[in-house]
Design a protein around this motif. Sequence first.
Motif, PDB file in Angstrom:
ATOM      1  N   TYR A  32      88.624  34.185  23.444  1.00 24.56           N
ATOM      2  CA  TYR A  32      89.912  34.833  23.714  1.00 24.56           C
ATOM      3  C   TYR A  32      90.963  34.173  22.834  1.00 24.56           C
ATOM      4  N   LYS A  33      91.905  34.988  22.315  1.00 25.86           N
ATOM      5  CA  LYS A  33      92.765  34.453  21.248  1.00 25.86           C
ATOM      6  C   LYS A  33      93.653  33.274  21.653  1.00 25.86           C
ATOM      7  N   THR A  34      94.112  33.253  22.899  1.00 22.25           N
ATOM      8  CA  THR A  34      94.952  32.127  23.342  1.00 22.25           C
ATOM      9  C   THR A  34      94.193  30.803  23.193  1.00 22.25           C
ATOM     10  N   GLN A  50      87.317  37.519  17.959  1.00 23.45           N
ATOM     11  CA  GLN A  50      88.164  37.406  19.147  1.00 23.45           C
ATOM     12  C   GLN A  50      88.570  38.792  19.631  1.00 23.45           C
ATOM     13  N   ASN A  51      88.648  38.937  20.919  1.00 22.10           N
ATOM     14  CA  ASN A  51      89.208  40.157  21.494  1.00 22.10           C
ATOM     15  C   ASN A  51      89.861  39.800  22.823  1.00 22.10           C
ATOM     16  N   GLY A  52      90.325  40.798  23.546  1.00 23.39           N
ATOM     17  CA  GLY A  52      91.167  40.538  24.730  1.00 23.39           C
ATOM     18  C   GLY A  52      90.445  39.935  25.912  1.00 23.39           C
ATOM     19  N   MET A  53      91.247  39.634  26.934  1.00 23.77           N
ATOM     20  CA  MET A  53      90.803  38.906  28.116  1.00 23.77           C
ATOM     21  C   MET A  53      89.697  39.617  28.884  1.00 23.77           C
ATOM     22  N   GLU A  56      85.054  40.107  28.223  1.00 28.89           N
ATOM     23  CA  GLU A  56      84.134  38.957  28.225  1.00 28.89           C
ATOM     24  C   GLU A  56      82.693  39.359  27.913  1.00 28.89           C
ATOM     25  N   ARG A  59      82.205  40.144  24.263  1.00 31.11           N
ATOM     26  CA  ARG A  59      82.289  38.925  23.455  1.00 31.11           C
ATOM     27  C   ARG A  59      80.995  38.118  23.533  1.00 31.11           C
ATOM     28  N   SER A  77      85.613  28.477  26.082  1.00 31.43           N
ATOM     29  CA  SER A  77      86.273  28.692  27.378  1.00 31.43           C
ATOM     30  C   SER A  77      87.381  27.657  27.504  1.00 31.43           C
TER      31      SER A  77
END
Length: 241
Positions: A32-34, A50-53, A56, A59, A77
């Motif tokens: 996740y990018k953050t 990377q992709n959004g929350m 999962e 990914r 993680s």
Amino acid sequence: MIYVIGIGPGSKEMMTLEAINAIENSEVIVGYKTYINLIHEFIKDKEVVQNGMRQEIDRCTEAVKIAKTGKNVAVISSGDAGIYGMAGLVLELVSKEEQKVEVKIVPGVTASIGAAAILGAPIMHDFCHISLSDLLTPWEVIEKRLKLAADADFVICLYNPRSKGRSEHLSKAFKIMSEFKDGKTPVGIVKDAGRENEEKFICTFDNMDFDRVDMTTMVIVGNKSTFIHEDLIITPRGYTV
Ligand code: SAH
């Protein structure tokens, strides 16, 4: 090889050497990018997926696919990968593969432990982790665990305590625990532990300030012997001092 890596709550200092080595050993980084942003200095020019929350499964499926081509891939993680992280999902996916895929889980400092150190020693004794997110767990199960954990006098660490879409979960949780937790029970709130805007706040169960809590916050509710001293929360282990 897939490394499933817990990078700790945020700061470089709270990463383990094993986590840093595993990232350095990987050719592709998935996450996740953050979290990817938190560790950019170790990623350098590696390939990043990377992709959004909420993606999962996509990914981790991608990570398994990449590992099957013979590359080392790191799945990132926050905190510890085995606590509401990616470790279980990666192992579940790999267990369904016919081809053997090696997986190494690299532990990290989970948010409760990072926050506890900032608050003093609030955990110290038997404790439990409860996530208030009902995205993957039915709310009735969460309510039952809150009630029984409070009844058993565990120190309770709340993950995913409050999001915009579910702002009332935390106050509902406190209502359930209030049957067993005294109003004077210390509560520690740590927002963004180990990150740039880290904030710490201590109050009592009756004076809980729900508005201080968001999705990057850890809430720790003490047990019957937990007390506040200056700006610290202490749960005695039982020594006579
Ligand atoms: N695998 C992670 C937890 C993911 S669940 C770990 O082991 O820490 C996400 C929740 O963890 C957030 O809603 C928040 O409650 C907590 N959290 C994660 N990072 C945090 C941080 N830096 N400070 C405070 N709480 C954090």
